[in-house]
Every structure is written in C-alpha cells, then in structure tokens.
Design a protein around this motif. Structure first.
Motif, PDB file in Angstrom:
ATOM      1  N   GLU A  44      29.265  -2.538  -2.588  1.00  0.00           N
ATOM      2  CA  GLU A  44      30.257  -2.179  -3.597  1.00  0.00           C
ATOM      3  C   GLU A  44      31.439  -1.426  -3.018  1.00  0.00           C
ATOM      4  N   TYR A  45      31.193  -0.560  -2.028  1.00  0.00           N
ATOM      5  CA  TYR A  45      32.238   0.333  -1.521  1.00  0.00           C
ATOM      6  C   TYR A  45      32.637   0.066  -0.068  1.00  0.00           C
ATOM      7  N   GLY A  46      31.936  -0.826   0.613  1.00  0.00           N
ATOM      8  CA  GLY A  46      32.275  -1.135   1.997  1.00  0.00           C
ATOM      9  C   GLY A  46      31.642  -0.213   3.015  1.00  0.00           C
ATOM     10  N   VAL A  47      31.113   0.916   2.564  1.00  0.00           N
ATOM     11  CA  VAL A  47      30.382   1.862   3.408  1.00  0.00           C
ATOM     12  C   VAL A  47      29.073   2.189   2.685  1.00  0.00           C
ATOM     13  N   PRO A  48      28.057   2.674   3.417  1.00  0.00           N
ATOM     14  CA  PRO A  48      26.757   2.906   2.776  1.00  0.00           C
ATOM     15  C   PRO A  48      26.800   3.990   1.704  1.00  0.00           C
ATOM     16  N   TYR A  49      26.344   3.639   0.524  1.00  0.00           N
ATOM     17  CA  TYR A  49      26.213   4.563  -0.599  1.00  0.00           C
ATOM     18  C   TYR A  49      24.748   4.648  -1.011  1.00  0.00           C
ATOM     19  N   VAL A  50      24.351   5.829  -1.441  1.00  0.00           N
ATOM     20  CA  VAL A  50      23.010   6.028  -1.989  1.00  0.00           C
ATOM     21  C   VAL A  50      23.101   5.920  -3.509  1.00  0.00           C
ATOM     22  N   TYR A  51      22.230   5.080  -4.084  1.00  0.00           N
ATOM     23  CA  TYR A  51      22.236   4.864  -5.531  1.00  0.00           C
ATOM     24  C   TYR A  51      21.089   5.643  -6.173  1.00  0.00           C
ATOM     25  N   PRO A  52      21.378   6.390  -7.229  1.00  0.00           N
ATOM     26  CA  PRO A  52      20.349   7.213  -7.868  1.00  0.00           C
ATOM     27  C   PRO A  52      19.234   6.383  -8.479  1.00  0.00           C
ATOM     28  N   SER A  53      18.046   6.962  -8.522  1.00  0.00           N
ATOM     29  CA  SER A  53      16.904   6.260  -9.116  1.00  0.00           C
ATOM     30  C   SER A  53      16.647   6.780 -10.529  1.00  0.00           C
ATOM     31  N   TYR A  54      15.892   7.867 -10.643  1.00  0.00           N
ATOM     32  CA  TYR A  54      15.599   8.428 -11.968  1.00  0.00           C
ATOM     33  C   TYR A  54      15.224   9.907 -11.811  1.00  0.00           C
ATOM     34  N   PRO A  55      15.390  10.703 -12.878  1.00  0.00           N
ATOM     35  CA  PRO A  55      15.228  12.158 -12.767  1.00  0.00           C
ATOM     36  C   PRO A  55      13.783  12.632 -12.826  1.00  0.00           C
ATOM     37  N   GLN A  56      13.039  12.304 -11.808  1.00  0.00           N
ATOM     38  CA  GLN A  56      11.644  12.758 -11.723  1.00  0.00           C
ATOM     39  C   GLN A  56      11.225  12.886 -10.269  1.00  0.00           C
ATOM     40  N   GLN A  57      10.464  13.945  -9.994  1.00  0.00           N
ATOM     41  CA  GLN A  57       9.844  14.111  -8.683  1.00  0.00           C
ATOM     42  C   GLN A  57       8.338  14.014  -8.820  1.00  0.00           C
ATOM     43  N   LYS A  58       7.672  13.835  -7.695  1.00  0.00           N
ATOM     44  CA  LYS A  58       6.213  13.854  -7.657  1.00  0.00           C
ATOM     45  C   LYS A  58       5.802  14.916  -6.643  1.00  0.00           C
ATOM     46  N   LEU A  59       5.107  15.960  -7.131  1.00  0.00           N
ATOM     47  CA  LEU A  59       4.741  17.091  -6.271  1.00  0.00           C
ATOM     48  C   LEU A  59       3.249  17.387  -6.361  1.00  0.00           C
ATOM     49  N   TRP A  60       2.675  17.738  -5.209  1.00  0.00           N
ATOM     50  CA  TRP A  60       1.284  18.150  -5.173  1.00  0.00           C
ATOM     51  C   TRP A  60       1.135  19.573  -5.729  1.00  0.00           C
ATOM     52  N   GLU A  61      -0.071  19.879  -6.160  1.00  0.00           N
ATOM     53  CA  GLU A  61      -0.354  21.188  -6.764  1.00  0.00           C
ATOM     54  C   GLU A  61      -0.028  22.338  -5.799  1.00  0.00           C
ATOM     55  N   GLU A  62      -0.301  22.139  -4.510  1.00  0.00           N
ATOM     56  CA  GLU A  62      -0.027  23.211  -3.540  1.00  0.00           C
ATOM     57  C   GLU A  62       1.459  23.587  -3.525  1.00  0.00           C
ATOM     58  N   SER A  63       2.327  22.585  -3.646  1.00  0.00           N
ATOM     59  CA  SER A  63       3.771  22.852  -3.656  1.00  0.00           C
ATOM     60  C   SER A  63       4.170  23.588  -4.928  1.00  0.00           C
ATOM     61  N   LEU A  64       3.589  23.199  -6.062  1.00  0.00           N
ATOM     62  CA  LEU A  64       3.901  23.878  -7.325  1.00  0.00           C
ATOM     63  C   LEU A  64       3.513  25.348  -7.255  1.00  0.00           C
ATOM     64  N   ILE A  65       2.380  25.616  -6.641  1.00  0.00           N
ATOM     65  CA  ILE A  65       1.934  27.006  -6.497  1.00  0.00           C
ATOM     66  C   ILE A  65       2.922  27.798  -5.647  1.00  0.00           C
ATOM     67  N   GLU A  66       3.385  27.214  -4.536  1.00  0.00           N
ATOM     68  CA  GLU A  66       4.344  27.891  -3.665  1.00  0.00           C
ATOM     69  C   GLU A  66       5.663  28.180  -4.386  1.00  0.00           C
ATOM     70  N   PHE A  67       6.041  27.301  -5.325  1.00  0.00           N
ATOM     71  CA  PHE A  67       7.291  27.485  -6.083  1.00  0.00           C
ATOM     72  C   PHE A  67       7.072  28.247  -7.393  1.00  0.00           C
ATOM     73  N   ASN A  68       5.851  28.798  -7.561  1.00  0.00           N
ATOM     74  CA  ASN A  68       5.503  29.550  -8.777  1.00  0.00           C
ATOM     75  C   ASN A  68       5.719  28.722 -10.047  1.00  0.00           C
ATOM     76  N   MET A  69       5.325  27.463  -9.989  1.00  0.00           N
ATOM     77  CA  MET A  69       5.431  26.553 -11.128  1.00  0.00           C
ATOM     78  C   MET A  69       4.038  26.314 -11.693  1.00  0.00           C
ATOM     79  N   ASP A  70       3.883  26.491 -13.002  1.00  0.00           N
ATOM     80  CA  ASP A  70       2.599  26.385 -13.672  1.00  0.00           C
ATOM     81  C   ASP A  70       2.239  24.909 -13.875  1.00  0.00           C
ATOM     82  N   THR A  71       1.116  24.468 -13.307  1.00  0.00           N
ATOM     83  CA  THR A  71       0.721  23.058 -13.406  1.00  0.00           C
ATOM     84  C   THR A  71       0.478  22.622 -14.849  1.00  0.00           C
TER      85      THR A  71
END
Length: 311
Positions: free
Chosen positions: A165-192
């Motif tokens: 589309e632009y002649g140079v490499p562009y990154v196209y967005p996917s969707y607003p969701q991540q996938k995180l393991w429980e250990e990472s949520l704990i480190e970020f103080n996020m309640d599972t």
C-alpha cells in the motif's frame, strides 16, 4: 432455508467477513474487494478423509493448507481469501477462534504474500517496532511493560507486514487483546479474577487492551529479537548482515509453509528489500528473574538514540 448470520471486521489490514462471531475483533463496515476474506463454516471431513495426513495432522496442496486440531476441528485455508472451519463441537468455539486468528491467519497472510512475524508490536514516535521470538520468550510480557510506559500496541502473536500500500514496510494492527500467563499478571499486580482464561484449567489469560490499541498501520521502524539466557544480565546486541535474513525467516509465523507454498524466493526478496533500512537487535534476558520493565527501558533508550543518529 436457514439464514446464516454475517459479521464484518477489520484486522491485519484485511476486511474479514465471517459467519462466526469474534468478540475480540474490531467491527468494521469497510469493504475493499482486494482486501476482503471470508471465514465460514464448511464440511471438511470428506476432504480430510481423502487427502489428510494422519501422521502430520496437516497437508499442503497447491492453493490450500488443510490441518486438523484434535478436539477442536478441521481447517482449510485456500487462495489467500478463505478460511474454512469444521468444528468438533460447540464446546470449543473459543479455541476455534484462537486457531483461526493464529495458524489460519498466518497461513492466509503468507498466501497473500504479506509477511507474518511471530511476535508483538508497539508504537513509538509514529513508527511500529516488532518484538519477535520463540514461544515463551516473553514477547507479550515485554509489550505489556511498554504499554505501562505509555506506548500503544498494534499486534500480539501475529505481526502482519506489507509494502503493497505504501511502498515501504508497514505494520497492520490486529485486534485489541493480549495473551498473558498468570506469572506475568502477578508481576504487573493484575488480578487474574478480572480476566478470562484462554482454556479450561489454563493459566493463560485474554487481556483486553482497547485503551492502549492503535488501529492504523505504521511504518516498521525496527525489530527486536527476544531470547532467553542463563546469564543474570540483560544484553542488547545489534544484528547485522545476512543474519538479519536468517532471523526474519526463523521468526516468520508458521514458516514451514513458506517453502510448501513455493514462496521461499518471495520471502527472501521481500525481507532483503527492507533489512538494511531498519535497526535490528537481539535482546537477551535472564530466565532467573523478571526483567520486562528493565528491557522496556532499554528499548526506549535504544530507539531514542537511533532517532538522534538519523536526525
């Protein structure tokens, strides 16, 4: 006659028309014939019985990729414009969506000659930066640390890159969701308890990131390969020359399909066309401690330093 409900979405730079509901995708009314694909239910059992490879659970023929996920369903990706699915039952719809947005989408992007990296990407001063690596390297966790520092996410798991589309490499967005393991949520103080587990009895969670999502394509500014190490310290190493091409192939999502589709030459030519024009680094992290915040700061410092050099 039973009417089939249809849903319209936008992701990976494509217009997705589906008979399956995807709560994680962004609804869109946009239509562009050249960017449109279909996701639809189809009876694939007869095709699988005829050509299926029970030793490998997949088969690649000219124009299509057929595979079976035990207990989930059979999938067929063909022509770069169709994803067909034949579910094993209604109890596996969540896993069905994961396969469609993962392996199926990766195969379809390759068929369309859109480069799918395996990783996450985030925005920094108007450019997109890719974090690529093996499964379990910590790509999503590092991206979460960057989100916490004010950056926005474009993709998680599959990074769609194209220059059409632009002649140079562009990154196209996917969707607003991540996938995180429980250990990472704990480190970020996020309640599972605030999130939904991806599988029954699993400790990996779907994390909505709507407020931290950027829904427009951005030019590719650089690539960080994330690898694990027994060392106690984080390390940043520039990757130069032909090693960049090796890294790009290694971390292409479902890269075994590139050769099977007869697209090895395309992959080499396309990655070579931009390999010299971006910065590529290897980030080494210790497995003995949590370093996502430290790595995020190191990425910020590195990108800012490169911007000063090129200004």
């Amino acid at each position: 006659m039973v009417s089939v409900q249809s849903f319209s979405y936008s992701a990976f730079g494509l217009n997705i028309f589906s008979d399956l509901y995807f709560p994680e995708l962004k609804v869109s009314s946009e239509y562009n014939y050249h960017k449109s694909i279909q996701v639809k239910k189809s009876c694939l059992k007869e095709l699988w019985a005829k050509v299926g490879d029970y030793s490998k659970m997949y088969v690649v023929k000219e124009g299509y990729f057929l595979f079976k996920a035990p207990g989930v369903g059979i999938f067929c990706i063909q022509g770069g414009n169709e994803i067909l699915y034949d579910p094993s039952g209604e109890d596996y719809l969540e896993q069905l969506r994961l396969y469609i947005l993962g392996t199926c989408m990766g195969a379809l992007l390759i068929q369309r000659e859109i480069l799918p990296f395996h990783g996450s990407s985030f925005s920094f001063n108007g450019k997109a930066y890719a974090i690529i690596g093996e499964s379990g390297a910590g790509k999503s966790t590092l991206t979460s640390a960057l989100i916490n520092k004010g950056h926005r996410i474009l993709t998680d798991d599959v990074i769609a890159i194209s220059s059409k589309e632009y002649g140079v490499p562009y990154v196209y967005p996917s969707y607003p969701q991540q996938k995180l393991w429980e250990e990472s949520l704990i480190e970020f103080n996020m309640d599972t308890s605030n999130f939904t587990a991806l599988f029954k009895r699993e400790t990996k969670y779907a994390i909505p990131v709507e407020n931290h999502f950027i829904n427009n394509p951005l030019p590719l500014g650089g690539v960080f390969e994330l690898v694990k190490s027994e060392s106690e310290n984080v390390k940043l190493t520039p990757i130069d020359g032909l090693e960049r091409l090796h890294i790009f192939y290694l971390h292409t999502y479902r890269n075994f399909l590139v050769k099977r589709f007869g697209l090895r030459k395309w992959h080499l030519q396309y990655t070579a066309s931009f390999a010299k024009n971006i910065e590529v680094y290897r980030l080494t992290r210790p497995t003995s401690r949590f370093t996502a915040n430290e790595l995020a700061t190191l990425i910020e410092e590195t990108v800012l330093k490169e911007e000063l050099v090129h200004d």
